[in-house]
Design an enzyme around this catalytic site. Structure first.
Site, mmCIF file in Angstrom:
data_model
loop_
_atom_site.group_PDB
_atom_site.id
_atom_site.type_symbol
_atom_site.label_atom_id
_atom_site.label_comp_id
_atom_site.label_asym_id
_atom_site.label_seq_id
_atom_site.Cartn_x
_atom_site.Cartn_y
_atom_site.Cartn_z
ATOM 1 N N SER A 245 0.815 -1.208 0.000
ATOM 2 C CA SER A 245 0.000 0.000 0.000
ATOM 3 C C SER A 245 0.854 1.267 0.000
ATOM 4 O O SER A 245 1.591 1.518 -0.941
ATOM 5 C CB SER A 245 -0.950 -0.053 1.206
ATOM 6 O OG SER A 245 -1.932 0.951 1.142
ATOM 7 N N ASP B 189 10.133 4.873 -10.135
ATOM 8 C CA ASP B 189 9.667 5.479 -11.382
ATOM 9 C C ASP B 189 10.353 6.803 -11.674
ATOM 10 O O ASP B 189 10.556 7.175 -12.839
ATOM 11 C CB ASP B 189 8.153 5.696 -11.318
ATOM 12 C CG ASP B 189 7.367 4.405 -11.527
ATOM 13 O OD1 ASP B 189 7.993 3.355 -11.767
ATOM 14 O OD2 ASP B 189 6.123 4.454 -11.455
ATOM 15 N N LYS C 32 -0.600 -4.111 -3.379
ATOM 16 C CA LYS C 32 -1.912 -3.578 -2.996
ATOM 17 C C LYS C 32 -2.051 -2.185 -3.606
ATOM 18 O O LYS C 32 -1.480 -1.218 -3.105
ATOM 19 C CB LYS C 32 -2.087 -3.505 -1.484
ATOM 20 C CG LYS C 32 -3.456 -2.971 -1.075
ATOM 21 C CD LYS C 32 -3.580 -2.873 0.435
ATOM 22 C CE LYS C 32 -4.966 -2.341 0.831
ATOM 23 N NZ LYS C 32 -5.173 -0.936 0.435
#
Length: 546
Positions: free
Chosen positions: A295, A306, A320
């Site tokens: 999460s 990224d 998640k």
């Protein structure tokens, strides 16, 4: 009764909403009304005509829970009197005695008193068996949740515990503890080692997590000789999404997009960007993950990957990518509902399980790695969606040996550490890793009825039973089965020596839990932590992400 019928209406409405969306709007409306009336009629019939008196509220609560679980495990209904858990997760505090408890056989035991808590100040110890709470016996049928509810209560109130303490002469104790507000510390330790590697251990994302991480990063940056920072998110199951954005903000320029969420309506998009000035955009950063990283933790790790801002080391994270929101219900009840999915800066969704598609056994489907999609980091590195964050450097945790698994599940190491602490309550007499401790544990286990060859022993027992039932058990067959049993039986002493390091690691962890604070435990374990050492190696050699 009105409340009961209201809940029934809610359940019926939710069930109707899950009907096929391909049905015309008018037909869906009629189906909705029909199902609602049917549900209401069933409740009335049960209340009026069932042969026994029913706890109708409990039946409805169970029905709601089952219905919501069929949607996904994160959409949950909380009655007004059962909201302590969700509030403690988000706010980072609750009122009680401050102790982790667990079920052991027929007993509920103190697993570990928390640092600076009422239970620690009252002298509770790991291994204490809870016999009664305020005079009411803790029955074998009671689970951890049942006992936990009795231990929690308003700050300033008293709770009396009857305990049995193993390995001491006066084993029966009665302790009165004054409950207090227990604050969950999301950051048990941060520091810098002699080689200039800063380390931050973050265990959850509650309301104080972002502030504490910023304070830690700021403090580390002031240390002379700092070469890089390791942010340890292993075992961190997440929490507040906003906290993840605020933590990422320490390392990237202000105004950087960290995550965006999308709801059922494709136009329902919310973009989360950093709003504070970073503390450092160039300090080398490594983030540690494992399969318990989930999460909000995955938002931090995934966004840093990224944005080519941090190196990820460890195991693939949990996956998640669903966002939950809470919605108030009448009478003080609460609904935690999945309202969207989150997407990290490359555009990828990291949700691993698809709860809208299930296999023939009703289990949610996981996207095969071969069908995942390729995305690009800000500098063109390939990353994939479809289930968690795949580390830049994958370090797979070794599967515990059979002997270690059984020593742990049979509480042998736990009990040995408990007895050692009972005999040496003031200080460790030996080093955490010593021949004295290891040989003592080995002798203790060897002299007991410990059996860990459970799988093959069960198989041999099954063969003997089947042979007898089928009339095939002869002296020859029995002798051959005994020979096979002897060939399969392991030498306990040899197994101990073969797997000494992992046994000693668990024993050291159990001993530290009794003698040291949580932060000190983390600090002392780092020199033997292979994942941390790999991160340290990468920082010292110069991280190259692209």
């Amino acid at each position: 009764m009105k409340r009961l019928l209201y809940i029934a209406f809610v359940a019926a409405a939710l069930c109707a909403t899950m009907a096929s969306n391909s049905m015309p709007a008018s037909a869906r409306k009629d189906r909705f009304a029909n199902k609602l009336h049917t549900f209401n009629a069933i409740v009335k019939e049960l209340q009026s005509n069932y042969v026994d008196t029913l706890d109708a509220t409990k039946i409805i609560d169970n029905a709601l829970g089952y219905m919501l679980y069929q949607i996904d495990p994160y959409t949950e209904y909380y009655p007004a009197n059962e909201q302590e858990e969700i509030l403690s997760i988000s706010q980072g505090q609750y009122a009680g005695i401050g102790s982790v408890i667990s079920k052991r056989g027929r007993n509920v035991i103190i697993n570990q008193p928390q640092d600076d808590s009422p239970s620690r100040r009252a002298g509770l110890r790991a291994g204490d068996v809870i016999l009664a709470v305020d005079g009411d016996s803790v029955l074998p049928s009671m689970n951890v949740g049942d006992v936990s509810k009795r231990l929690r209560g308003q700050a300033g109130t008293e709770v009396k515990l009857s305990l049995r303490r193993p390995f001491v002469e006066d084993s029966l104790l009665t302790v009165t503890i004054v409950r207090d507000n227990i604050k969950v510390n999301p950051l048990p330790y941060y520091g810098i080692d002699k080689d200039g590697i800063g380390y931050i251990k973050l265990t959850t994302f509650n309301e104080s997590a972002a502030r504490k991480v910023r304070e830690a990063v700021s403090s580390l940056l002031k240390k002379p000789g700092l070469k890089g920072i390791v942010l340890d998110l292993r075992g961190n199951g997440g929490g507040l999404l906003e906290g993840a954005v605020q933590i990422a903000a320490n390392f990237v320029p202000r105004g950087t997009e960290i995550v965006r969420t999308r709801g059922r309506d494709k136009r329902d998009v919310k973009i989360y960007k950093t709003t504070t000035q970073p503390l450092s955009t160039d300090i080398p950063l490594v983030i540690l993950t494992d399969n318990g990283t989930a999460s909000a933790s995955e938002i931090v790790a995934g966004s840093m990957q990224d944005l080519d801002r941090g190196l990820i080391i460890g195991e693939r994270s949990y996956g998640k990518g669903l966002v939950q929101s809470t919605r108030p219900l009448p009478y003080g009840d609460l609904l935690k509902i999945t309202t969207g999915r989150y997407y990290i800066p490359s555009g990828r969704l990291i949700q691993a399980l698809d709860y809208s598609h299930r296999d023939e056994d009703g289990r949610p489907v996981r996207t095969p790695d071969s069908l995942t999609n390729v995305f690009k980091t800000i500098h063109g590195r390939e990353v994939r969606d479809g289930g968690g964050i795949t580390p830049d450097i994958i370090l797979t945790a070794e599967k515990p040996s059979t002997i270690l698994y059984n020593l742990a599940t049979d509480f042998r190491i736990f009990d040995y550490a408990t007895r050692y602490f009972a005999e040496n309550p003031d200080a460790l007499v030996d080093s955490l890793y010593s021949d004295v401790l290891f040989e003592g544990l080995k002798a203790d286990v060897s002299s007991s009825d410990f059996k860990y060859d459970k799988q093959w022993e069960s198989a041999i027992d099954y063969l003997k039973k089947a042979a007898k039932e089928e009339g095939l058990m002869t002296d020859s067959v029995e002798a051959q089965l005994e020979t096979l049993s002897g060939l399969l039986r392991r030498d306990l002493g040899k197994e101990f020596d073969t797997h000494r390091r992992e046994i000693e690691d668990m024993l050291a962890a159990e001993l530290m839990a009794r003698y040291f604070t949580e932060g000190e435990q983390v600090r002392r374990m780092l020199p033997g932590d292979s994942t941390y050492l790999k991160a340290k190696e990468q920082i010292l050699s110069g991280i190259k992400l692209y």
